[in-house]
Design a protein around this motif. Structure first.
Motif, PDB file in Angstrom:
ATOM      1  N   GLN A   1     -54.177  45.644  12.928  1.00 28.13           N
ATOM      2  CA  GLN A   1     -55.085  46.154  13.963  1.00 28.13           C
ATOM      3  C   GLN A   1     -54.445  46.120  15.340  1.00 28.13           C
ATOM      4  O   GLN A   1     -54.677  47.000  16.166  1.00 28.13           O
ATOM      5  CB  GLN A   1     -56.380  45.340  13.949  1.00 28.13           C
ATOM      6  CG  GLN A   1     -57.265  45.594  12.742  1.00 28.13           C
ATOM      7  CD  GLN A   1     -58.473  44.679  12.698  1.00 28.13           C
ATOM      8  OE1 GLN A   1     -58.499  43.629  13.350  1.00 28.13           O
ATOM      9  NE2 GLN A   1     -59.474  45.051  11.907  1.00 28.13           N
TER      10      GLN A   1
ATOM     11  N   THR B   1     -52.504  49.207  15.905  1.00 31.81           N
ATOM     12  CA  THR B   1     -53.221  50.482  15.889  1.00 31.81           C
ATOM     13  C   THR B   1     -54.182  50.624  17.063  1.00 31.81           C
ATOM     14  O   THR B   1     -54.649  51.727  17.340  1.00 31.81           O
ATOM     15  CB  THR B   1     -54.028  50.627  14.579  1.00 31.81           C
ATOM     16  OG1 THR B   1     -54.895  49.496  14.407  1.00 31.81           O
ATOM     17  CG2 THR B   1     -53.085  50.713  13.383  1.00 31.81           C
ATOM     18  N   ASP B   2     -54.464  49.519  17.768  1.00 33.46           N
ATOM     19  CA  ASP B   2     -55.324  49.580  18.943  1.00 33.46           C
ATOM     20  C   ASP B   2     -54.474  49.943  20.161  1.00 33.46           C
ATOM     21  O   ASP B   2     -53.446  49.314  20.436  1.00 33.46           O
ATOM     22  CB  ASP B   2     -56.005  48.227  19.173  1.00 33.46           C
ATOM     23  CG  ASP B   2     -56.902  48.235  20.395  1.00 33.46           C
ATOM     24  OD1 ASP B   2     -58.039  48.722  20.286  1.00 33.46           O
ATOM     25  OD2 ASP B   2     -56.459  47.761  21.457  1.00 33.46           O
TER      26      ASP B   2
ATOM     27  N   GLU C   1     -55.394  41.455  10.965  1.00 33.64           N
ATOM     28  CA  GLU C   1     -55.407  41.354  12.428  1.00 33.64           C
ATOM     29  C   GLU C   1     -54.109  41.895  13.022  1.00 33.64           C
ATOM     30  O   GLU C   1     -54.122  42.546  14.073  1.00 33.64           O
ATOM     31  CB  GLU C   1     -55.611  39.899  12.851  1.00 33.64           C
ATOM     32  CG  GLU C   1     -57.000  39.363  12.552  1.00 33.64           C
ATOM     33  CD  GLU C   1     -57.207  37.973  13.122  1.00 33.64           C
ATOM     34  OE1 GLU C   1     -56.450  37.590  14.044  1.00 33.64           O
ATOM     35  OE2 GLU C   1     -58.110  37.258  12.644  1.00 33.64           O
TER      36      GLU C   1
END
Length: 282
Positions: free
Chosen positions: A21, A24-25, A18
């Protein structure tokens, strides 16, 4: 492997996924960068404004305090994650898995702690180049940052879990944020607490914000800066004591509240909250 140990390992892996992520979002990354950039801009304009006759710039005094404040606000991040996961059913699915709540909480601790460390680095590294008067050359400063950060997280995250268990909707987080902003205002984060009225000083020192800011200031500011503190002392033992009391209180209360919250979770309660959310959206 022991089931509990397996759950901890699974939670650790989930938390790292998580966390990766979130970096990278694009949306998450912009949200993570927004407030540190705003803070850096404010510090830049405060770099030449001195506090009274101390010779220290307001930006120099404010930077360590804000870092301490961010550690304390990890409780808000934990609370937000818990309430969001209660509403969409994630918490119910964790409850239905053997030792799932253990793995879930470990994962959230990894996400919040890792995100906090990244946020602190985003602020500290650039600030070292333009905020005058910072002192972080010796190992003692890094050791102090380390124990203040760890003890602060141990104090803040269980309290965040308690708040996330009490409030059932992410929209109720304003009930948490507004009182916390009031406490921040009287905790010497943006202005030395010694310059505030006596009763305000006592109120501010009852909560973790002041002590986290004081601990960070002791690590990042030169020795002469202690002259603007209460009692002209960094009060490390008092910092350990107050943060330790809050940590113990959170660690005692959080498991009880979390167990009660988990017992109340059911498919019907999740469906009811989802239906209310859809009606508000419509």
């Amino acid at each position: 492997m022991n089931p509990a140990a397996g759950a901890v390992r699974a939670g650790w892996s989930r938390g790292l996924i998580e966390l990766r992520q979130s970096f990278t979002d694009a949306g998450d990354l912009l949200g993570r960068l927004f407030w540190p950039v705003v803070l850096l801009v404010a510090l830049f304009f405060l770099r030449d404004s001195a506090f009274a006759s101390s010779g220290l710039a307001l930006g120099t005094l404010a930077l360590p305090s804000v870092l301490g404040m961010n550690v304390a606000l990890a409780m808000v991040s934990m609370s937000q994650l818990l309430t969001a996961d209660r509403e969409d059913g994630t918490l119910l699915r964790a409850k239905a898995t053997p030792n799932g709540m253990v793995g879930y909480l470990v994962g959230k601790i990894v996400v919040v702690s890792g995100g906090l460390v990244a946020d602190l680095a985003i602020v500290v590294v650039p600030a070292l180049f333009f905020v005058p008067g910072l002192s972080l050359g010796g190992p003692g400063g890094w050791v102090t940052i380390g124990w203040v950060l760890v003890l602060g997280l141990v104090a803040a995250l269980p309290l965040g879990a308690v708040l996330g268990s009490v409030f059932t909707s992410p929209r109720s987080q304003g009930l948490i944020t507004l009182p916390l902003l009031g406490l921040i205002a009287v905790s010497g984060i943006f202005y030395p607490i010694a310059a505030l009225p006596g009763w305000v000083q006592w109120l501010g020192q009852a909560f973790p914000f002041y002590w986290l800011g004081l601990g960070m200031r002791s690590a990042l500011l030169p020795g002469g800066a202690v002259a603007v503190e209460v009692g002209e002392s960094w009060r490390h033992w008092e910092t350990v004591g107050v943060l330790g009391v809050w940590a113990v209180a959170g660690l005692v209360v959080a498991p009880v509240v979390l167990r009660r919250m988990a017992r109340r979770e059911s498919g019907s309660s999740v469906a009811s909250r989802r239906e209310r959310a859809l009606r508000r959206a419509g």
